[in-house]
Design a protein around this motif. Sequence first.
Motif, mmCIF file in Angstrom:
data_model
loop_
_atom_site.group_PDB
_atom_site.id
_atom_site.type_symbol
_atom_site.label_atom_id
_atom_site.label_comp_id
_atom_site.label_asym_id
_atom_site.label_seq_id
_atom_site.Cartn_x
_atom_site.Cartn_y
_atom_site.Cartn_z
ATOM 1 N N ASP A 1 29.070 20.039 60.683
ATOM 2 C CA ASP A 1 28.420 20.623 59.536
ATOM 3 C C ASP A 1 28.964 19.831 58.219
ATOM 4 O O ASP A 1 27.772 19.670 57.348
ATOM 5 C CB ASP A 1 29.088 22.082 59.508
ATOM 6 N N ARG A 2 30.105 19.427 58.163
ATOM 7 C CA ARG A 2 30.445 18.995 56.974
ATOM 8 C C ARG A 2 29.906 17.296 56.804
ATOM 9 O O ARG A 2 29.501 17.009 55.697
ATOM 10 C CB ARG A 2 32.045 18.828 57.148
ATOM 11 N N ALA A 3 29.784 16.911 57.801
ATOM 12 C CA ALA A 3 29.123 15.424 57.799
ATOM 13 C C ALA A 3 27.590 15.611 57.576
ATOM 14 O O ALA A 3 27.065 14.546 56.677
ATOM 15 C CB ALA A 3 29.190 14.871 59.320
ATOM 16 N N ASN A 4 27.081 16.649 58.199
ATOM 17 C CA ASN A 4 25.477 16.807 57.747
ATOM 18 C C ASN A 4 25.131 17.259 56.488
ATOM 19 O O ASN A 4 24.401 16.655 55.740
ATOM 20 C CB ASN A 4 24.774 17.939 58.751
ATOM 21 N N GLU A 5 25.915 17.948 55.933
ATOM 22 C CA GLU A 5 25.831 18.420 54.344
ATOM 23 C C GLU A 5 26.124 17.160 53.508
ATOM 24 O O GLU A 5 25.497 16.774 52.463
ATOM 25 C CB GLU A 5 27.144 19.306 54.052
ATOM 26 N N THR A 6 27.243 16.238 53.947
ATOM 27 C CA THR A 6 27.469 14.922 53.191
ATOM 28 C C THR A 6 26.137 14.034 53.179
ATOM 29 O O THR A 6 25.968 13.460 51.953
ATOM 30 C CB THR A 6 28.623 14.019 53.514
ATOM 31 N N VAL B 1 31.994 10.355 63.414
ATOM 32 C CA VAL B 1 31.893 10.728 61.910
ATOM 33 C C VAL B 1 33.367 10.275 61.297
ATOM 34 O O VAL B 1 34.371 10.275 61.979
ATOM 35 C CB VAL B 1 31.956 12.484 61.837
ATOM 36 N N ALA B 2 32.955 9.758 60.063
ATOM 37 C CA ALA B 2 34.244 9.106 59.502
ATOM 38 C C ALA B 2 35.307 9.909 59.138
ATOM 39 O O ALA B 2 35.006 10.818 58.757
ATOM 40 C CB ALA B 2 33.765 8.412 58.210
ATOM 41 N N THR B 3 36.676 9.449 59.351
ATOM 42 C CA THR B 3 37.830 10.485 59.207
ATOM 43 C C THR B 3 38.625 10.013 58.009
ATOM 44 O O THR B 3 39.465 10.460 57.766
ATOM 45 C CB THR B 3 38.621 10.245 60.311
#
Length: 238
Positions: A40-45, A189-191
Motif C-alpha cells: 500500500d505504501r509503495a503504491n501511494e508513493t 519494493v525499495a527498503t
Amino acid sequence: MRTTSTAVTAALLCVVTGAALAGCSDDAAPPEPSAGELLDRANETMKALTSVTVDWTHTGVATGARQTGRMTTDLKDTCTSRVTWTNSGTYEQIRLGDTAYARVDRASLKGPERETTSPRTARPGKPDLWLKTPLDKKKAEDGPTACTREFASFGTAVKGGRTKVGDTPAVPLVVTDKADEGGTYTFYVATEGEPYILKVDYEGPVYRTTTTFSAFDRPLDVRHPADADVLVAGPADD
C-alpha cells in the motif's frame, strides 16, 4: 489506536516498574509492517511521482513471442514511448496534453505488413514521419495514448527474503489473486529511501512479464517533433 489515558497509564507504568518492561525502552524497534501495508505504501508513493521511466518485457509462454517497451511519463498526459514486437516492427509515440504523434518503423517490418502500414509516412533512407493526431480527452486514457499507470493493491501479499534490484536493497512481495488463477506477481519494493516499486515480475500460464521502474521524479524532457518530420492527420489518412 491508544486513547490519551491509555498512553499516560502506559508511560507511568514504565516509570514505576523501570524501562526493562517490554515496550518501555526508547530503543524498541517499531513493529514490522505487513506485506500488504508495504505494498500500500509503495503504491501511494508511486502515485505521487511527477515522472518515472518504465521498461518492460512481455513474453508468450507457448510461442516465445516477445514485446519490449519503454515509457517515460508524468503519469498524467505527457509521455513518450517505444514498443518493439518480435518480427513485427517498432511503434513510437509522443503525447503532450491533447496532441499525440505516432510512427511505425516500416523498415523493420516484413512481408505484406511493410507495404500496407502507414505508406504516406515513409521516406527512403530516413526515419518515417510522425503522424500528428488531436486527442479526445475522454478516450485518450485508454490504449496506446495513455500516459497513466495503475498503482493499486490487490490479492494476498506475502514477504520474501531481502534482496537487491541493481544496487538498491529491496524486499520482494509475492502476490496471488483468485481472479488470476495460476498467475503470480512479485513486487520488489525499495527498503532504503522512498519505498519505490523497483520491479514487478509476473508469471502466468499464458505469458510472463518483467517491468522495471527508474528515474523517479527526474525532470521530464518530452518535446514536439520537428515540423519537417510531422505529417498532420486528415481525411486522406483514413
